[in-house]
Design an enzyme around this catalytic site. Structure first.
Site, mmCIF file in Angstrom:
data_model
loop_
_atom_site.group_PDB
_atom_site.id
_atom_site.type_symbol
_atom_site.label_atom_id
_atom_site.label_comp_id
_atom_site.label_asym_id
_atom_site.label_seq_id
_atom_site.Cartn_x
_atom_site.Cartn_y
_atom_site.Cartn_z
ATOM 1 N N LYS A 45 0.360 -2.369 -0.437
ATOM 2 C CA LYS A 45 -0.360 -1.310 0.281
ATOM 3 C C LYS A 45 -0.011 -1.363 1.774
ATOM 4 O O LYS A 45 0.200 -0.334 2.418
ATOM 5 C CB LYS A 45 -1.877 -1.458 0.075
ATOM 6 N N GLN A 87 -10.384 -5.146 -1.654
ATOM 7 C CA GLN A 87 -9.616 -5.359 -2.880
ATOM 8 C C GLN A 87 -10.476 -6.042 -3.940
ATOM 9 O O GLN A 87 -11.143 -7.039 -3.676
ATOM 10 C CB GLN A 87 -8.370 -6.224 -2.557
ATOM 11 N N ASP A 143 -10.415 4.823 -1.417
ATOM 12 C CA ASP A 143 -10.249 4.624 -2.868
ATOM 13 C C ASP A 143 -11.042 5.687 -3.631
ATOM 14 O O ASP A 143 -10.778 5.932 -4.810
ATOM 15 C CB ASP A 143 -10.793 3.247 -3.290
#
Ligand code: NDP
Length: 299
Positions: A52, A96, A119
């Site tokens: 990422k 995460q 997200d």
């Protein structure tokens, strides 16, 4: 001829389309920035974070790589989130998963400022998606929607079957497919581990999305001739002493029947990564008030 849908190529085109918007924001004095928080020694999570960060840097998006000790308290994680929520130089923020067992991931997600939740997992963002006016579509289903559109696959009127009802893939995928507008308007069936006679359902699919996390759950006999097959699964298996990555679809038998199919790797995975960049750029544009002329990817 079965069309092998090239997720790497569509993701690269998506990044190209986004680069202008990132440049516009940077020229106007606001470099889009993504903060990632990692609180796990899990090697797969380390790899995901590294990918990422690399993706962002390649496109000119700034990054903040925050690491917390695995035995840090839940309170320390919440304080970190609060600080990043308050920090105007951070546009997108994600923690995460997985986090250590003693930390409730649901509470973590609820602590995020929904405007920075790139997200798309915060209940407010899920609610907006279900209500039909999404702020950030979750990256995997959005990437799939984008991939289908880029391949010229019309979802309207199709029967879409989604295997899996998870918060991050199955449920939002179904919502996008049956939602109104481009990339939606499909009649959608959702299957899960209690579904009776899965094959009978999958054989009715014009578009089949497999997101069960079960290696090669779907084989060619479960697919309608000419169907579009999207394989979300990423499963590491041991074969003849070697570690191998396989999807939820048995690729070789499926490609004999499908009209189009995504490979693993090189299908859905790169699209998920590209859509995180899209959501971060969108967040930067919204937060800064600068019109970045974002490409119309919200298919
Ligand atoms: P989850 O484990 O959260 O959800 C799996 C879903 O599949 C559940 O709803 C479960 O049903 C259902 N399921 C499990 N077994 C069966 C079965 N035999 N028949 C029918 N349904 C079944 O997984 P995720 O949604 O997070 O991920 C799914 C897969 O996608 C994983 O392999 C994951 O690694 C991969 N993935 C890939 C991404 C990418 O970018 N390519 C991104 C995210 C995930 P129930 O609800 O009843 O338990």
């Amino acid at each position: 001829m079965t069309d092998i849908i090239d997720g790497d190529a569509i993701a690269a085109a998506t990044r190209d389309e986004l680069s202008g918007a990132v440049e516009t924001l940077a020229d106007a004095g606001h470099r889009p920035t993504l903060a990632t928080v990692l609180m796990s020694p899990d090697p797969a999570s380390e790899t995901y974070i590294a990918m990422k960060q690399d993706d962002c840097e390649e496109l000119g998006i700034g990054t903040r790589d925050i690491r917390l000790d695995t035995d840090a308290s839940a309170e320390a994680l919440f304080e970190t989130i609060d600080e990043l929520n308050e920090d105007d130089s951070v546009d997108g923020l994600l923690v995460q998963s997985p986090v250590p067992d003693r930390v409730d991931y649901r509470e973590v997600v609820e602590r995020l400022d929904p405007r920075k939740d790139v997200d798309g997992f915060h209940p407010e963002n899920i609610g907006r998606l279900v209500a039909g006016y999404p702020r950030y579509k979750p990256c995997t289903p959005h990437g799939i929607q984008r991939m289908l559109a880029a391949t010229g696959i019309d979802t309207a009127g199709a029967h879409a079957v989604v295997i899996g009802r998870s918060r991050i893939v199955g449920k939002p995928m179904a919502n996008l497919l049956f939602g109104r507008g481009p990339g939606g308007n499909a009649t959608t069936t959702v299957c899960h581990s209690h579904t009776d006679d899965l094959a009978a359902k999958t054989r009715q699919a014009d578009i089949l999305v497999a997101a069960a996390g079960v290696p090669e759950l779907v084989d060619g006999s479960m697919i309608q001739e000419g169907a579009v097959v999207v394989d979300v699964g990423i499963n590491r298996v041991q074969r003849e002493g070697e570690s191998e990555l396989v999807g939820d679809v048995e690729f070789e038998s499926a490609r004999e029947v499908a009209g189009a199919i995504t490979p693993v790797p090189g299908g859905v995975g790169p699209m998920t990564r590209a859509m995180l960049l899209y959501n971060t750029t969108k967040a930067a544009s919204r937060q800064s008030g600068i019109d970045a002329d974002l490409p119309a990817l919200d298919v």
